[in-house]
Design a protein around this motif. Structure first.
Motif, PDB file in Angstrom:
ATOM      1  N   PHE A 128       0.845  -1.207   0.000  1.00  0.00           N
ATOM      2  CA  PHE A 128       0.000   0.000   0.000  1.00  0.00           C
ATOM      3  C   PHE A 128       0.882   1.259   0.000  1.00  0.00           C
ATOM      4  O   PHE A 128       0.662   2.191  -0.782  1.00  0.00           O
ATOM      5  CB  PHE A 128      -0.878  -0.061   1.260  1.00  0.00           C
ATOM      6  N   THR A 129       1.893   1.242   0.869  1.00  0.00           N
ATOM      7  CA  THR A 129       2.826   2.379   0.955  1.00  0.00           C
ATOM      8  C   THR A 129       3.532   2.590  -0.374  1.00  0.00           C
ATOM      9  O   THR A 129       3.636   3.715  -0.867  1.00  0.00           O
ATOM     10  CB  THR A 129       3.874   2.122   2.070  1.00  0.00           C
ATOM     11  N   ALA A 176       2.626   1.510  -3.373  1.00  0.00           N
ATOM     12  CA  ALA A 176       1.707   1.822  -4.474  1.00  0.00           C
ATOM     13  C   ALA A 176       1.319   3.296  -4.481  1.00  0.00           C
ATOM     14  O   ALA A 176       1.131   3.875  -5.547  1.00  0.00           O
ATOM     15  CB  ALA A 176       0.454   0.952  -4.363  1.00  0.00           C
ATOM     16  N   TYR A 177       1.196   3.894  -3.307  1.00  0.00           N
ATOM     17  CA  TYR A 177       0.682   5.261  -3.264  1.00  0.00           C
ATOM     18  C   TYR A 177       1.757   6.311  -2.981  1.00  0.00           C
ATOM     19  O   TYR A 177       1.435   7.492  -2.850  1.00  0.00           O
ATOM     20  CB  TYR A 177      -0.437   5.372  -2.229  1.00  0.00           C
ATOM     21  N   SER A 178       3.019   5.875  -2.875  1.00  0.00           N
ATOM     22  CA  SER A 178       4.044   6.878  -2.551  1.00  0.00           C
ATOM     23  C   SER A 178       4.405   7.676  -3.794  1.00  0.00           C
ATOM     24  O   SER A 178       4.265   7.217  -4.896  1.00  0.00           O
ATOM     25  CB  SER A 178       5.273   6.197  -1.979  1.00  0.00           C
TER      26      SER A 178
END
Lengths: 583, 47
Positions: free
Chosen positions: B42-43, B45-47
């Motif tokens: 998640f980190t 993918a969205y960083s």
């Protein structure tokens, strides 16, 4: 507050309390009062453990923390499931086998009475002080936001909790906590859904998450080893695991929760329940904070979230015009951000990397300007405090979520969310009062003064101690305004005592050769050392973050116990070696 | 104070699922590891 919100809030809170009181109408013995007749099922234990840990300030502060600092705080809880497994394997069977009422009772069986009393006293001091703050911290925020009288807000929280805890003991606490947690989780989830619904029509949930990520808010996991970084994977797994072992394994407010289990199996399952659901719950609360952050990217936020501070500045000549200037600059930056956020959304949708980087850069610059303006307002508040000799707190993260709730949620939902916050406050305070009263009765009153009295006598004594600790907590809450940072104050109090307590329990569980005299002397020296180190640090001799006091206290007790035992051979006291050490 | 006999509550029975405590503990820890891995993805993918 609208009448509908009053009705929803009061009906919810009174319904929870009435349910708890009704379920405990048959409490008529000390065992049922302190341990709920050991009848609780695993799901009640699990929810009760979670409710005890999650105080009102959790629901007020955590979304604000995500709003300000992103999701990395979630890592703080990564050690919790590990601690749950360790406790279920090593600690629970011992407590169950010995059929103890308090965690400290076990220490007498392992060592002797003086070690039990000393450790219990440390718990009473730490938790007794913290109970007042647990009431005061949400009361101050709610009273400012809702424009209620602070003392009345404190009384509202305190008196309701004292009544039902005194009436039904630990069963009332657990039963109310079960419904409180259901209301809390439902309320948080509804707020989350409403936040998604509140986004502008041209911004989808996916867009909002994408922008939050590009603005550096979705940084949950950080593997870089950095001692100066409070929240990363390593501090969570090393420090966090120890912290949770200490809290769940030696703090009576938690131990009492799982000792109320019908069987060892139910209690273990309760801990596993907490181990599985706690991290996702914290993720959810933090994510609500992220959605509040995204909501305020499209809806103009105040330049400072504490309305009381803004009111003071805007009503003071010389400060009012400076505040207006800051607000004007802040509004201008907000309008510029609108354009860049929409540019970023278009770039993400088109998967155009160079446009994404470009928009990110511009947003970063605008966010820096935002921070500078907010710091300017903080400076105004500090100047005002100095000039008028009045204490105003510049920290406003705790007000972010509650401001959103009271200003933007529809009628009825505001009442529900306020009920969530009050319920969370009550659930933690109730556990604390119940634990303090149990410890006072079992570890001091009964053990020292009235062993021969009837069960009814001890039941009444425990009720009176509940009332006594409740009144002390209220008294402390009403004087708590003298402390600058409440959460830090609670943590400092805990850190002053937890390390020594954990050290004693580590020796008890894992060092079978060490006797009572060695550990008792080590614990006294350890506590004196911790308090001395803290005092010297306060006097400016060195700078040591208070969280290290936990580790230092624990290490001193363990190492000195080993050393003293060398001069105290054979072990001074190991009368219960079978029951404890070979478990 | 009247206490129940220890054996009434101290029943070291297996858990209702998974057959043994060892397996249940392992399940909790593996689930936690997977959760951290999902957070990591998640980190990233969205960083």
């Amino acid at each position: 507050m609208h009448t509908t919100d009053w009705i929803v809030m009061l009906v919810t809170l009174l319904g929870i309390v009435a349910y708890g009181v009704w379920k405990t109408r048959n409490v008529n013995s000390t065992e049922s009062y302190i341990l709920g007749d050991r009848e609780l099922k695993w799901y009640t234990i699990g929810l009760s453990i979670m409710a005890t840990q999650a105080s009102a300030i959790t629901f007020l502060s955590t979304p604000g923390q995500a709003f300000d600092d992103g999701m990395r705080f979630a890592q703080f809880y990564f050690g919790l499931p590990i601690a749950m497994v360790i406790l279920a394997v090593f600690v629970l069977p011992i407590f169950y086998r010995l059929k103890v009422y308090t965690a400290y009772e076990y220490l007498e069986q392992r060592f002797d009475l003086k070690v039990r009393r000393f450790t219990a006293l440390l718990f009473l001091m730490g938790r007794g002080l913290a109970a007042g703050i647990t009431i005061y911290a949400p009361a101050i925020i709610l009273s400012i936001i809702l424009d209620w009288n602070l003392d009345l807000t404190i009384l509202l929280i305190g008196i309701v909790v004292i009544c039902y805890t005194m009436f039904g003991g630990t069963t009332a606490v657990s039963q109310t906590q079960k419904t409180q947690m259901i209301v809390i989780l439902s309320g948080i989830f509804i707020a989350f859904l409403y936040l998604i619904y509140s986004l502008p029509q041209d911004v989808s949930f996916g867009n909002a998450v994408g922008v939050a990520g590009k603005m550096g808010k979705l940084n949950i996991v950080d593997f870089e080893f950095d001692l100066s970084n409070k929240y990363n994977m390593w501090s969570a797994l090393l420090g966090g695991t120890f912290l949770f072992l200490s809290y769940f394994g030696t703090d009576q407010s938690q131990v009492q929760r799982y000792l109320s289990g019908k069987t060892l199996t139910e209690s273990r399952l309760g801990l596993m329940f907490n181990g599985i659901f706690k991290v996702p719950m914290q993720f959810m609360i933090l994510f609500v904070g992220i959605m509040v952050f995204m909501f305020y990217q499209f809806e103009k936020p105040p330049v400072h979230f504490n309305p009381s501070n803004l009111k003071v500045l805007s009503e003071t000549p010389g400060y009012d015009d400076q505040l207006d200037t800051y607000q004007g600059e802040f509004d201008k930056v907000f309008d510029e951000k609108q354009i860049e956020i929409r540019n970023l959304i278009s770039a993400i949708d088109a998967d155009d990397q160079s446009s994404i980087t470009n928009a990110q850069g511009k947003l970063k610059r605008l966010n820096s300007q935002d921070s500078l303006i907010r710091s300017g307002v903080d400076g105004l508040i500090k100047n005002y405090s100095k000039e008028y000799d009045k204490k105003l707190d510049t920290e406003d993260n705790d007000y972010v979520f509650i401001s959103y709730v009271t200003k933007y949620l529809p009628k009825g939902l505001v009442g529900l969310l306020l009920a969530v916050i009050f319920a969370a406050a009550m659930s933690s305070v109730a556990s604390e009062l119940s634990a303090l009263a149990s410890c006072t009765t079992v570890d001091f009153y009964k053990r020292g003064y009235g062993e021969e009295k009837s069960d009814r006598h001890y039941l009444n004594a425990t009720k009176m101690f509940t009332l006594m600790w409740g009144c002390l907590a209220l008294l402390f809450a009403s004087t708590a305004s003298m402390y600058d940072n409440l959460i830090e104050f609670v943590n400092i109090i805990g850190s002053l005592f937890y390390g020594t307590i954990l050290g004693v329990f580590v020796v008890a569980f894992f060092m079978k050769k060490i006797g009572s005299n060695a550990v008792f002397a080590a614990a006294i020296i350890g506590e004196v050392a911790v308090v001395s180190i803290f005092t010297l640090g306060k006097l400016g001799y060195f700078n040591l973050p208070y969280l290290y006091l936990n580790l230092i206290g624990c290490l001193i007790v363990v190492l000195l116990s080993l050393l003293f035992q060398q001069f105290n051979n054979p072990p001074a006291h190991d009368k219960n070696k079978d029951g404890i050490l070979d478990a | 104070m009247e206490a129940k006999k220890p054996e009434e509550t101290f029943i070291d029975a297996p858990p209702p699922i998974m057959g043994s405590w060892k397996r249940l503990y392992l399940f909790v820890l593996i689930l936690h590891t997977l959760l951290i891995f999902v957070f990591y993805l998640f980190t990233k993918a969205y960083s």
